[in-house]
Write an enzyme that holds these catalytic residues in place. Sequence first.
Site, mmCIF file in Angstrom:
data_model
loop_
_atom_site.group_PDB
_atom_site.id
_atom_site.type_symbol
_atom_site.label_atom_id
_atom_site.label_comp_id
_atom_site.label_asym_id
_atom_site.label_seq_id
_atom_site.Cartn_x
_atom_site.Cartn_y
_atom_site.Cartn_z
ATOM 1 N N LYS A 178 0.813 -1.227 0.000
ATOM 2 C CA LYS A 178 0.000 0.000 0.000
ATOM 3 C C LYS A 178 0.842 1.271 0.000
ATOM 4 O O LYS A 178 0.407 2.296 -0.493
ATOM 5 C CB LYS A 178 -0.951 -0.002 1.197
ATOM 6 C CG LYS A 178 -0.247 0.238 2.513
ATOM 7 C CD LYS A 178 -1.182 0.130 3.684
ATOM 8 C CE LYS A 178 -0.453 0.564 4.954
ATOM 9 N NZ LYS A 178 -0.957 -0.049 6.163
ATOM 10 N N ARG A 187 -5.896 1.513 17.547
ATOM 11 C CA ARG A 187 -6.545 1.555 16.247
ATOM 12 C C ARG A 187 -7.507 0.366 16.245
ATOM 13 O O ARG A 187 -8.378 0.296 17.104
ATOM 14 C CB ARG A 187 -5.519 1.546 15.098
ATOM 15 C CG ARG A 187 -6.128 2.060 13.792
ATOM 16 C CD ARG A 187 -5.118 2.189 12.652
ATOM 17 N NE ARG A 187 -4.705 0.884 12.140
ATOM 18 C CZ ARG A 187 -3.812 0.706 11.172
ATOM 19 N NH1 ARG A 187 -3.238 1.760 10.614
ATOM 20 N NH2 ARG A 187 -3.486 -0.498 10.759
HETATM 21 C C1 LIG Z 1 0.006 -0.707 6.679
HETATM 22 C C2 LIG Z 1 -0.156 -1.894 7.505
HETATM 23 C C3 LIG Z 1 0.919 -2.776 7.658
HETATM 24 C C4 LIG Z 1 2.277 -2.514 7.060
HETATM 25 O O1 LIG Z 1 2.893 -1.422 7.662
HETATM 26 P P1 LIG Z 1 4.379 -0.964 7.296
HETATM 27 O O2 LIG Z 1 4.723 0.012 8.338
HETATM 28 O O3 LIG Z 1 4.320 -0.385 5.916
HETATM 29 O O4 LIG Z 1 5.261 -2.145 7.334
HETATM 30 C C5 LIG Z 1 0.710 -3.889 8.426
HETATM 31 N N1 LIG Z 1 -0.481 -4.151 9.002
HETATM 32 C C6 LIG Z 1 -1.530 -3.323 8.867
HETATM 33 C C7 LIG Z 1 -2.817 -3.656 9.547
HETATM 34 C C8 LIG Z 1 -1.409 -2.173 8.115
HETATM 35 O O5 LIG Z 1 -2.451 -1.349 7.986
#
Ligand SMILES: *Cc1c(COP(=O)(O)O)cnc(C)c1O
Length: 364
Positions: free
Chosen positions: A38, A133
């Site tokens: 993402k 969250r």
């Molecule tokens: C974005 C996200 C990740 C990955 O996070 P990074 O910091 O890019 O490694 C993992 N788990 C969830 C639930 C996320 O939203």
Amino acid sequence: MERQFPRLEVNLPHLRENMEKIVTNCGQCGIQVCGVIKGCSGLPEVAELFRQAGCAELGSSRIEQIIACREAGIPGPYLLLRIPMISELEDVVQWCDTSLQSDLTVLDALEAACCRLDQTHRVIVMVDLGDLREGFWNRDEMVNACVYVEKNLPHVHLAGVGVNLGCYGSIQPTSDKMNSLLTIAHHVEARIGRQLEIVSGGASSSYTLVHWGSMPQGINHLRIGETALNARDLQIDWGIRNMGLHMDGFVLKGEVLEVRTKPSYPVGQIAIDAFGRRPTYVDRGNRKRCIVGFGRADVGDLERLMPHDPGVTVLGGSSDHCILDIEDCPRNLKAGDIMSFTLSYSNMLYATGRPDVALKFIKT
Ligand SMILES: *Cc1c(COP(=O)(O)O)cnc(C)c1O
């Protein structure tokens, strides 16, 4: 005429080396890696190399990116990272193998969607260990929800449990937090009478425990994007020095539009800027500055860009202009010259999603 600038150059070999290193180190701790795409808006080229680098699955918070990657022919499995909206559940079942879940209303609706489509779907139920969250807050409620999925939702398979840290509440992943997750996993396993396949210990910030060798045994899954894509959080913001990850996976190149010496303090009565803010300006006398042809619309916070030229600082800008102080830059810059910038995570997030930022993939 094909757009040349602004141009985002994606160094695929460097991204691949980063992810290979992460996958190897995680593998030594018995951890599978979900490669999270993402941060670069789900670029299929990056998704493909994450899989080639050994990621067991691919993940995104946005179902649109997962659909686009599948349609580009990048094989899954795919994990949906943002707990889904009820309104998107049929797409979730159709396009994703697994999703993160934290709400019984949604889980019931997921079972109904699976029934309508005559399919099954895997879930990882999330617990909140302080980051505030997503996830169950009450530990008994968390365990009961897992048992509920196992016993009452025949089309929804309880694949495991997970946690997210270091996002909203900036909570540091520690072995204590991981042990709390493992305790919950063991309670669930005792109640359902079988082992869970997945105990997912978090995102990039949890990789610190792998790096330091303090990840408790039993955590067998991490979801990692930033540390492979950008690699700045841990190496710069956390100050961890010996990780050996490339930070130039994404470089933005922009063209100089104007070079001129001007006062550094605006002239006239100061009101608000183009974004309704009231910035402060420092009077440093007359300074040589330039404008480069991209702006907040392309990269978000201009101030987080890191110019490659020495002696250059980002002063700010507006939606389409980036203003730089070049008084102390040894290069004799003029209109038409190209300047390079390393991106922060948020810069990368915006720039990869802009149709008018050209993309160039560096392949060797
Ligand atoms: C974005 C996200 C990740 C990955 O996070 P990074 O910091 O890019 O490694 C993992 N788990 C969830 C639930 C996320 O939203």
